[in-house]
Design an enzyme around this catalytic site. Structure first.
Site, PDB file in Angstrom:
ATOM      1  N   SER A  87       0.626  -1.300   0.141  1.00 44.70           N
ATOM      2  CA  SER A  87      -0.005  -0.044   0.055  1.00 44.70           C
ATOM      3  C   SER A  87       1.042   1.337  -0.102  1.00 44.70           C
ATOM      4  O   SER A  87       0.390   2.468   0.050  1.00 44.70           O
ATOM      5  CB  SER A  87      -0.700   0.091   1.241  1.00 44.70           C
ATOM      6  OG  SER A  87      -0.256   0.093   2.464  1.00 44.70           O
ATOM      7  N   THR A 114      -2.451   2.819   2.737  1.00 42.18           N
ATOM      8  CA  THR A 114      -1.669   4.132   3.195  1.00 42.18           C
ATOM      9  C   THR A 114      -1.116   3.786   4.559  1.00 42.18           C
ATOM     10  O   THR A 114      -1.734   2.860   5.232  1.00 42.18           O
ATOM     11  CB  THR A 114      -2.820   4.954   3.244  1.00 42.18           C
ATOM     12  OG1 THR A 114      -3.521   5.319   2.165  1.00 42.18           O
ATOM     13  CG2 THR A 114      -2.145   6.542   3.653  1.00 42.18           C
ATOM     14  N   THR A 123       1.490   6.853   0.848  1.00 40.67           N
ATOM     15  CA  THR A 123       0.827   5.883   0.182  1.00 40.67           C
ATOM     16  C   THR A 123       1.006   5.854  -1.456  1.00 40.67           C
ATOM     17  O   THR A 123       1.444   6.469  -1.883  1.00 40.67           O
ATOM     18  CB  THR A 123      -0.742   6.465   0.186  1.00 40.67           C
ATOM     19  OG1 THR A 123      -1.676   5.384  -0.192  1.00 40.67           O
ATOM     20  CG2 THR A 123      -0.994   7.532  -0.665  1.00 40.67           C
ATOM     21  N   ARG A 183      -4.583  10.239 -10.786  1.00 40.16           N
ATOM     22  CA  ARG A 183      -5.377  10.492  -9.686  1.00 40.16           C
ATOM     23  C   ARG A 183      -4.547  10.532  -8.281  1.00 40.16           C
ATOM     24  O   ARG A 183      -3.687   9.943  -7.854  1.00 40.16           O
ATOM     25  CB  ARG A 183      -6.215   9.296  -9.349  1.00 40.16           C
ATOM     26  CG  ARG A 183      -7.201   9.125  -8.293  1.00 40.16           C
ATOM     27  CD  ARG A 183      -6.745   8.483  -7.205  1.00 40.16           C
ATOM     28  NE  ARG A 183      -7.471   8.304  -6.091  1.00 40.16           N
ATOM     29  CZ  ARG A 183      -7.413   7.859  -4.795  1.00 40.16           C
ATOM     30  NH1 ARG A 183      -5.979   7.695  -4.414  1.00 40.16           N
ATOM     31  NH2 ARG A 183      -8.338   7.772  -3.784  1.00 40.16           N
ATOM     32  N   ASP A 208      -6.346  11.533  -0.818  1.00 43.38           N
ATOM     33  CA  ASP A 208      -6.622  12.538   0.346  1.00 43.38           C
ATOM     34  C   ASP A 208      -4.986  12.682   1.064  1.00 43.38           C
ATOM     35  O   ASP A 208      -4.738  13.647   1.568  1.00 43.38           O
ATOM     36  CB  ASP A 208      -7.425  12.197   1.554  1.00 43.38           C
ATOM     37  CG  ASP A 208      -7.157  10.606   1.862  1.00 43.38           C
ATOM     38  OD1 ASP A 208      -6.572   9.804   1.288  1.00 43.38           O
ATOM     39  OD2 ASP A 208      -7.515  10.148   3.030  1.00 43.38           O
ATOM     40  N   THR A 268      -6.464   6.576   6.457  1.00 42.71           N
ATOM     41  CA  THR A 268      -6.376   5.468   5.511  1.00 42.71           C
ATOM     42  C   THR A 268      -7.682   5.494   4.929  1.00 42.71           C
ATOM     43  O   THR A 268      -8.692   5.572   5.796  1.00 42.71           O
ATOM     44  CB  THR A 268      -5.683   4.381   6.266  1.00 42.71           C
ATOM     45  OG1 THR A 268      -6.337   3.859   7.061  1.00 42.71           O
ATOM     46  CG2 THR A 268      -4.289   4.651   6.517  1.00 42.71           C
ATOM     47  N   GLY A 269      -7.842   4.933   4.070  1.00 41.21           N
ATOM     48  CA  GLY A 269      -9.185   4.572   3.252  1.00 41.21           C
ATOM     49  C   GLY A 269      -9.602   5.318   2.309  1.00 41.21           C
ATOM     50  O   GLY A 269      -8.696   6.007   1.527  1.00 41.21           O
ATOM     51  N   GLY A 309     -10.078   7.860  -0.234  1.00 36.14           N
ATOM     52  CA  GLY A 309      -9.485   9.348  -0.041  1.00 36.14           C
ATOM     53  C   GLY A 309     -10.350  10.535  -0.636  1.00 36.14           C
ATOM     54  O   GLY A 309     -10.645  11.344   0.018  1.00 36.14           O
TER      55      GLY A 309
HETATM   56  N1  GLY Z   1      -6.141   7.003   1.385  1.00 36.37           N
HETATM   57  C1  GLY Z   1      -5.471   6.841   0.216  1.00 36.37           C
HETATM   58  C2  GLY Z   1      -5.915   7.072  -1.146  1.00 36.37           C
HETATM   59  O1  GLY Z   1      -7.281   7.261  -1.249  1.00 36.37           O
HETATM   60  O2  GLY Z   1      -5.287   7.461  -1.948  1.00 36.37           O
END
Ligand code: GLY
Length: 375
Positions: free
Chosen positions: A96, A222, A240, A250, A253, A273-274, A276
């Protein structure tokens, strides 16, 4: 010697930290030449996403152990955070983050990172950076060597080269390349841009999670790591490889202040994390820090932000059969008093902490019951 930092090391580190705290003057010198007023002497504390206590990059310490040991041996608080997340960036098993992170739809590893220094009130970030295993160190170099916050793409890479970082042609490992090929096999080879393609891409990726090919936490994976130093100084870092198989370019967050990370020396730190995009639409890390400024405990501050995410998630393709978000989002939060929480949308996530008592993986507090994919 045991692979993990021994309890004796921690007790010794904590004792040193205690001495440092007792001896710490109210005015902390040395940050950019300006005195920073630190009004509290807290215990040292590191909080991170669960992968912060799962990988060692061939060494002895996980990210939270490394950050805690750095903090209690006198390192600057942000140096300690970045040293911690470097463990995950360099470990090819953590798909990740950094080297061996899951690549974008074209098979290219593009990395995002941010860091923020509470006492200095400065931050740096990079996005869509290719070829550098440790984007968090490049984010820190942006903070230290420029008057800017965020550099992106080819120009972030050029900056990294100028700063002396090694640029590699390809950060894929055999594992990340094999998984990308499997994803290609599962998706429409024609790859039309647009929502249906991107939904299909996410569905194929999630089917690989369901088949046990990808760790569920690595899909939007992340690492965020935040620290409170022995003299009350606060910092954080997030790094990340972003959403697996994302459209090239792309950015999620992680490198965006107020979303993937926010630190306020007077209050505390929050990172994520999760998914974004869900965080970006609500700038949750900023919201969480502001909630704590108004007196909320880290747990309540993060639950409030997740309620906002739930309320603002209305698109059908983002909802499960119960009408609830069909993705994961987790926040890691600490305040200047040494209170902390890991808080997720669903109760299937853990987070890592390290204190004078050693490292631990703990269950997150959750806003909702069941799972993201509940029918
Ligand atoms: N939280 C990492 C992403 O969405 O890139």
């Amino acid at each position: 010697m045991n692979e993990r930092l021994s309890r004796r090391d921690f007790v010794r580190g904590a004792a040193l930290a205690g001495v440092a705290a007792a001896a710490a003057p109210e005015v902390l010198q040395g940050f950019a030449g300006a005195p920073a007023v630190i009004t509290r002497a807290a215990r040292s504390l590191v909080i991170a996403s669960a992968n912060g206590h799962r990988y060692r990059a061939g060494g002895r310490q996980t990210a939270v152990e490394k950050a805690f040991a750095s903090l209690t041996s006198g390192a600057d608080v942000l140096e300690a955070c970045v040293a911690g997340v470097n463990v995950n960036e360099l470990d090819p098993e953590d798909t990740s983050v950094g080297y061996g992170g899951l690549p974008n739809a074209e098979g290219v590893v593009q990395l995002d990172s941010s860091c923020m220094h509470g006492p200095k009130k400065r931050a740096g970030a990079v996005a869509a950076l290719e070829g550098v295993r440790t984007p968090s160190l490049v984010a820190k170099a942006v903070m230290e060597h420029t008057d800017h916050h965020l550099l992106v793409g080819k120009d972030a890479q050029r900056f990294a080269r100028q700063m002396g970082f090694t640029i590699e042609d390809d950060l894929n490992t055999d594992t990340s390349r094999r998984l990308w090929l499997e994803w290609k096999r599962r998706t429409d080879p024609e790859h039309f841009p647009g929502k249906s393609r991107s939904d299909a891409a996410v569905r194929a990726g999630l089917s690989m999670v369901a088949d046990g090919l990808i760790d569920a936490e690595h899909f939007w994976g992340t690492i965020n790591l935040d620290a409170l130093g022995p003299r009350g100084e606060i910092a954080g870092a997030t790094t990340t490889s972003g959403l697996a198989w994302k459209i090239p370019g792309r950015v999620g967050d992680s490198p965006i202040l107020g979303a993937g990370l926010y630190v306020d020396q007077d209050v505390g730190a929050a990172g994520s994390t999760g998914r974004g995009e869900a965080n970006l639409y609500n700038l949750c890390s900023f919201l969480i820090v502001e909630n704590m400024r108004r007196g909320m405990h880290p747990k309540d501050a993060a639950l409030d932000a997740l309620r906002r995410v739930q309320k603002n998630t209305v698109e059908k393709h983002l909802l499960n059969a119960r009408g609830l978000p069909n993705f994961g989002l987790v926040f890691y939060v600490l305040n200047g008093k040494g209170e902390y929480a890991g808080v997720s949308l669903y109760p299937d996530r853990q987070y890592a902490v390290c204190t004078e008592n050693g490292p631990q993986l703990l269950d997150c507090d959750a806003l909702l019951t069941g799972t993201a994919s509940d029918a």
